[in-house]
Design a protein around this motif. Structure first.
Motif, mmCIF file in Angstrom:
data_model
loop_
_atom_site.group_PDB
_atom_site.id
_atom_site.type_symbol
_atom_site.label_atom_id
_atom_site.label_comp_id
_atom_site.label_asym_id
_atom_site.label_seq_id
_atom_site.Cartn_x
_atom_site.Cartn_y
_atom_site.Cartn_z
ATOM 1 N N ALA A 6 72.630 23.972 58.007
ATOM 2 C CA ALA A 6 73.616 23.619 59.033
ATOM 3 C C ALA A 6 73.363 24.490 60.246
ATOM 4 N N ASP A 23 81.262 13.096 70.080
ATOM 5 C CA ASP A 23 81.707 12.319 68.923
ATOM 6 C C ASP A 23 81.373 10.837 69.113
ATOM 7 N N GLU A 93 75.623 15.474 60.125
ATOM 8 C CA GLU A 93 76.263 15.033 58.894
ATOM 9 C C GLU A 93 77.753 14.730 59.086
ATOM 10 N N ASN A 94 78.427 15.389 60.022
ATOM 11 C CA ASN A 94 79.851 15.154 60.226
ATOM 12 C C ASN A 94 80.127 13.935 61.105
ATOM 13 N N HIS A 96 79.113 13.424 64.167
ATOM 14 C CA HIS A 96 78.924 13.702 65.591
ATOM 15 C C HIS A 96 77.447 13.574 65.960
#
Length: 528
Positions: A6, A23, A93-94, A96
């Motif tokens: 990360a 986003d 991964e999130n 964004h």
């Protein structure tokens, strides 16, 4: 161990000063500090489309474009200051998106006009070095452009035109760059020796052909080619980067600048193209990216808290473990002194100061502290008032004093190791107590047997069975200690099985029967 990587905020800030996290609504979530100098209106929550225009790919800015943007070079344009930004977009991964790139600078003067300095770029960022190379190329290109301008002015007289053409041919033949002159339809009239060296084609092989018909190939981006055609159709000059192919089929990167040549009435009569081989620069950029990826992998895989500071203790970089230990976000910590967020004390309460002056060790070679020495553990009180026992190490990465050197600080959280030691101590105490019970029982029954030689055989046998059971229990406790030792070394698995609770209770009652008798206590078991 979790091998997934990360990228932390402080890593982005240090390694990629020019980045934007946005986003799926194309709203800005995070951005590099250096980026705010060239996009003054950027802020969290702002829409990307309100700040920048997308020139490449040649489509409208949308979520779908970014979702399928793998290995795509994006070119954004900030109309407020006419600055272009180029880079790549990655889906995180999130959910964004992360844009990583840099301003498209063509000269050091342009860099200064945006208020940028070398400090705004990562230490190993080649942009500043490449600006010097671009400046040298620009001088050569400007010289050739001026020669082309002179050619246009002298077209009214044939003799002057021929003389100027010979001058151009002499200069162009000696430049390392490829020079191409085409007619107004884009068909080749003349190429220099640099073109032949770069492509492998001679003039007689390409005369009357359009460069794109034999230089372009599978890796040549179609959108760039389409944009070049639009420029040529409009009779405009342009500068682009694209992949061409040599006669042998080998791909190479070129930066191409094309200028139209007009007659006295302003009509385009020819085009002059100057191509510079930038394959080495592209490969260098890819190598730097691989080094960045390796650095990210290394930082993400380190479980200890690692941070680097300037010589005066100002935080420059910290990994996620350090942010967690300090109890704050890296965005808050970077750029501020370490002492603002932590306090170190010895286990006896004596305060410990981090020495950033370098006065104790002028050579800067000595390492202070040892992350593996539990005896030298300190209490670290973080930004939120939480205390943790840590070991630490303090090393100057560069010799010097004060702000002239960088410092590497490593903290290892040993709170759990101390807890394990405490549990081991408690366990030894508990086992010692448990060992006393069967020993006491064995001694009691043996003393009773020895005291009464005339004891009935049935009673004696009963006592001997109890002694045997207690001996077995003592053996079990010793085996348990050995079992725990083997478990800690990882050489034996747990063996779980069902047991009858009645048998456990009956055995426990038998173990305490003799002690109850000595204390004149009636010990009764009432089991179903």
């Amino acid at each position: 161990m979790n091998n997934r990587l990360a990228l932390t905020s402080e890593q982005l800030e240090s390694l990629f000063p020019f980045h934007i996290v946005f986003d799926r609504e194309l709203g800005v979530v995070q951005f590099g500090i250096s980026l705010s100098k060239i996009i003054p209106d950027i802020r969290e929550g702002a829409r990307l489309g309100d700040l920048l225009e997308m020139e490449r790919p040649g489509t409208e800015m949308s979520l779908e474009v970014f979702e399928r943007s793998r290995n795509t070079l994006f070119l954004f344009f900030n109309r407020a200051n006419e600055c272009r930004l180029r880079g790549e977009v990655i889906l995180m991964e999130n959910g964004h998106f992360l844009w990583i790139g840099s301003p498209w600078l063509t000269s050091s003067q342009q860099m200064r006009s945006f208020g940028l300095s070398i400090r705004d770029f990562a230490t190993y960022d080649p942009v500043v070095d490449m600006l010097q190379l671009l400046q040298n190329q620009k001088i050569a290109l400007n010289d050739l452009t001026r020669l082309a301008s002179e050619l246009k002015k002298q077209r009214l007289e044939l003799r002057q035109k021929e003389q100027e053409a010979r001058k151009l041919a002499l200069v162009a033949s000696r430049t390392k760059n490829a020079v191409i002159i085409t007619d107004r339809n884009g068909q080749i009239e003349w190429v220099n020796e640099g073109f032949s060296r770069m492509t492998g084609y001679q003039l007689e092989e390409v005369a009357g052909r359009k460069p794109g018909s034999f230089l372009q190939g599978p890796l040549t981006r179609k959108d760039v080619v389409a944009r070049i055609r639009r420029y040529l159709d409009a009779g405009e000059g342009f500068r682009e980067e694209l992949i061409n192919y040599s006669k042998s089929g080998s791909p190479y990167w070129v930066q191409i600048e094309v200028q139209p040549i007009h007659d006295e009435k302003g009509f385009v009569t020819q085009y002059m193209a100057i191509e510079a081989d930038i394959t080495h620069e592209k490969e260098s950029a890819e190598r730097i990216q691989r080094e960045k990826d390796l650095l990210e992998l290394t930082l993400a895989s380190i479980s200890e808290a690692v941070l680097t500071t300037s010589g005066d203790g100002t935080i420059e970089l910290m990994n996620e473990a350090a942010a967690s230990l300090f109890g704050l976000s890296p965005r808050v910590a970077v750029g501020r002194p370490v002492q603002d967020f932590i306090r170190l004390t010895e286990l006896n309460g004596k305060a410990v100061d981090l020495d950033f002056s370098g006065s104790q060790h002028p050579d800067g070679d000595l390492v202070t502290g040892d992350v593996f020495d539990l005896q030298a553990a300190l209490i670290l009180t973080n930004y939120r008032g939480r205390d943790r026992r840590v070991t630490w190490q303090f090393k100057r990465m560069e010799p010097g004093f004060g702000t002239d050197s960088r410092i590497l600080i490593v903290f290892r959280d040993v709170e759990e190791e101390f807890e394990v030691q405490r549990m081991k101590t408690d366990f030894v105490s508990s086992v010692s107590h448990e060992l006393r019970t069967p020993l006491t029982s064995i001694k009691g029954f043996i003393a009773t047997i020895l005291k009464d030689p005339e004891m009935p055989e049935e009673t004696r046998n009963h006592f001997l069975r109890i002694i045997n059971d207690q001996s077995n229990r003592l053996q079990d406790l010793v085996d348990d200690l050995l079992e725990i030792s083997r478990l800690e070394s990882g050489r034996i698995p747990f063996d779980c099985e069902e047991m009858d609770p009645l048998e456990v209770l009956i055995k426990a009652a038998s173990d305490h029967e003799m002690a109850a008798r000595r204390a004149e206590i009636q010990f009764v078991t009432d089991l179903p």
